[in-house]
Design an enzyme around this catalytic site. Structure first.
Site, PDB file in Angstrom:
ATOM      1  N   CYS A 137      18.535  67.139  35.455  1.00  0.00           N
ATOM      2  CA  CYS A 137      19.556  68.181  35.446  1.00  0.00           C
ATOM      3  C   CYS A 137      19.985  68.500  36.883  1.00  0.00           C
ATOM      4  CB  CYS A 137      19.026  69.439  34.759  1.00  0.00           C
ATOM      5  SG  CYS A 137      20.234  70.788  34.705  1.00  0.00           S
ATOM      6  N   THR A 203      23.186  63.415  34.084  1.00  0.00           N
ATOM      7  CA  THR A 203      24.548  63.649  34.561  1.00  0.00           C
ATOM      8  C   THR A 203      24.655  63.575  36.087  1.00  0.00           C
ATOM      9  OG1 THR A 203      24.118  66.027  34.446  1.00  0.00           O
ATOM     10  CG2 THR A 203      25.239  65.007  32.570  1.00  0.00           C
ATOM     11  N   CYS A 345      54.491  37.339  28.125  1.00  0.00           N
ATOM     12  CA  CYS A 345      54.934  38.140  29.266  1.00  0.00           C
ATOM     13  C   CYS A 345      56.164  38.975  28.917  1.00  0.00           C
ATOM     14  CB  CYS A 345      55.252  37.212  30.435  1.00  0.00           C
ATOM     15  SG  CYS A 345      55.793  38.081  31.927  1.00  0.00           S
ATOM     16  N   CYS A 348      57.481  42.854  33.077  1.00  0.00           N
ATOM     17  CA  CYS A 348      57.464  44.205  33.641  1.00  0.00           C
ATOM     18  C   CYS A 348      57.312  44.193  35.156  1.00  0.00           C
ATOM     19  CB  CYS A 348      56.353  45.037  33.008  1.00  0.00           C
ATOM     20  SG  CYS A 348      54.676  44.438  33.387  1.00  0.00           S
ATOM     21  N   CYS A 351      52.264  42.873  37.715  1.00  0.00           N
ATOM     22  CA  CYS A 351      51.378  41.922  38.393  1.00  0.00           C
ATOM     23  C   CYS A 351      51.956  41.532  39.751  1.00  0.00           C
ATOM     24  CB  CYS A 351      51.149  40.697  37.516  1.00  0.00           C
ATOM     25  SG  CYS A 351      52.645  39.753  37.121  1.00  0.00           S
ATOM     26  N   CYS A 385      41.268  36.798  42.199  1.00  0.00           N
ATOM     27  CA  CYS A 385      40.682  38.135  42.374  1.00  0.00           C
ATOM     28  C   CYS A 385      40.744  38.994  41.113  1.00  0.00           C
ATOM     29  CB  CYS A 385      41.364  38.862  43.522  1.00  0.00           C
ATOM     30  SG  CYS A 385      43.051  39.404  43.165  1.00  0.00           S
TER      31      CYS A 385
END
Length: 439
Positions: A137, A203, A345, A348, A351, A385
């Site tokens: 805790c 936590t 694809c 957009c 990437c 990557c």
């Protein structure tokens, strides 16, 4: 159907899904509802000495994603605020009514042997199956010399664990704090003290967000706040790493682990089990969605196990541990290159922007005759990557394709580019946690 039952350091349970020590396990009413819903066990909310703790209001806050999805959950609640007598009476009654479910009792007391010696026979008399020592805790209780104040000092962990093993026949599970540099140190100390198992993570110290009008953090208690314990989906990666560290540490390799931290579905549970957990504990997901989530957890895990041919939990427990290693033992000659599925694809450009601005400029952009944009990977520039794959909003549109390099496996300890490379030949053990020198 796969067998979900477990035997965790002598504690039997019809399935590996336990409710963690927290508000959902604070009283008999909650626990009975949980068992009715199908949970395999509970860790009763932490008991302490009388008079019981006194809590403040408010107690919770959250870190939100889009559409107010709760990504992380923060609390400043203390251990039970009900008397020891009431808790012990209810634990006894629930265990008698549900003898097939795991009943673990969480405990937190001062670092003196006498209080532990006094409470342990009382807990054992309830019929409970085990105890969990709350050494994690991070708020309120450390200021009183308990909780994380114990868990952050391995000598204290060993000492208190040994006291408990001396004064009870029940299995002793030590709950570890993540608010520490190296979780292996307290795990080793718990084992040295005689612990039957460890559970983690508790936590994480956190402040989720602020009220910028009043300049006070949440949860606000009047005009002030404090750091609390962070849990929920956001802490899962940290928890998985710490579980794995203990599972692959030669000093604690055989120590049973109860995994905690961001478990919200069957897949999360399977990942914890594959990295070393023998049981899994859930809190935040139950608080946000109710006890019935365990139905999907059990069904999903059983169906996945059936599909993989795993007859029981032991069949895949710790299966990913040998494949988890130190960076220096990874294959330096392994290579992947991104591939964009043009049929999936949606053009957009996410990437392209990510790679162009922050990575290796390995995605080319062109405009077709019809005015449509097209994005393609520049193979010679791609280093594999994964950033483009991560930023792509379409599942499996971008995949990482392993390449045949014609080069032998070679880790960093063998790499001639390493100024500290080994001079003697080394044999890399595939899937092992280390490289072994040849004679």
């Amino acid at each position: 159907m796969a067998d979900l039952s477990i035997d965790f350091c002598g504690i039997k349970s019809p399935n590996p899904f336990w409710l963690a020590s927290a508000p959902p396990t604070d009283k008999a009413y909650n626990v009975v509802r949980a068992f009715d819903a199908g949970w395999g066990g509970v860790v009763w909310k932490t008991l302490g000495e009388d008079p019981p703790a006194v809590n403040v209001s408010s107690r919770y806050s959250a870190h939100y994603g889009k559409n107010r999805e709760v990504i992380g959950f923060n609390n400043i609640e203390l251990i039970t605020d009900r008397s020891l007598e009431i808790n012990l009476r209810e634990i006894t009654a629930v265990k008698q009514a549900w003898p097939d479910r795991a009943m673990i009792v969480s405990l937190m007391l001062p670092c003196e042997e006498a209080p532990w010696a006094a409470i342990l026979p009382l807990v054992e008399a309830t019929g409970a199956d085990g105890i969990e020592l709350n050494f994690g805790c991070p708020h309120g209780m450390p200021e009183r010399g308990m909780g994380a104040a114990v868990g952050q000092v391995p000598d204290y962990v060993r000492m208190v664990t040994a006291w408990c093993k001396k004064h009870t026949r029940l299995p002793v599970i030590v709950k570890l704090t993540p608010n520490i540099t190296d979780v292996r140190a307290p795990a080793r100390a718990a084992l040295a003290g005689g612990a039957d198992a460890v559970s983690l993570i508790n936590t994480i110290n956190s402040i989720t967000h602020l009220d910028l009008d009043n300049m006070v953090a949440f949860p606000a208690v009047g005009n002030a706040s404090t750091h609390g314990g962070y849990c929920g989906a956001a802490v899962k990666p940290i928890a998985l790493n710490m579980v794995a560290e203990i599972a692959r540490d030669p000093a604690t390799a055989g120590l049973p682990i109860s995994g905690i931290g961001g478990i919200g579905n069957w897949r999360d549970a399977a990942e914890f089990i594959a990295l070393g957990a023998g049981s899994v504990q859930v809190c935040t997901a139950a608080m946000l969605h109710g006890f019935r989530i365990v139905e999907e957890m059990k069904d999903g895990l059983a169906r996945w196990m059936d599909g993989k041919g795993y007859a029981n939990i032991a069949a895949f427990s710790r299966k990913a541990v040998p494949n988890t290693t130190d960076w220096k033992y990874l294959d330096m000659n392994f290579q992947t290159i991104a591939h964009i599925d043009q049929d999936k694809c949606i053009a957009c450009g996410k990437c392209f922007v990510a790679c162009e601005d922050t990575s290796h400029q390995a995605i080319g952009r062109s405009v077709l005759e019809n005015g449509a944009r097209r994005y393609e990977v520049l193979r010679d520039a791609c280093v594999g990557c994964n950033l483009c794959e991560i930023t792509c909003p379409v599942d499996t549109c971008i995949t990482m394709v392993p390449q045949e390099t014609g080069k032998p496996t070679m880790n960093w300890t063998q790499d001639p580019r390493n100024p500290h490379a080994e001079t003697r030949p080394l044999l890399t053990v595939v899937g092992a946690a280390a490289a072994v020198e040849t004679a």
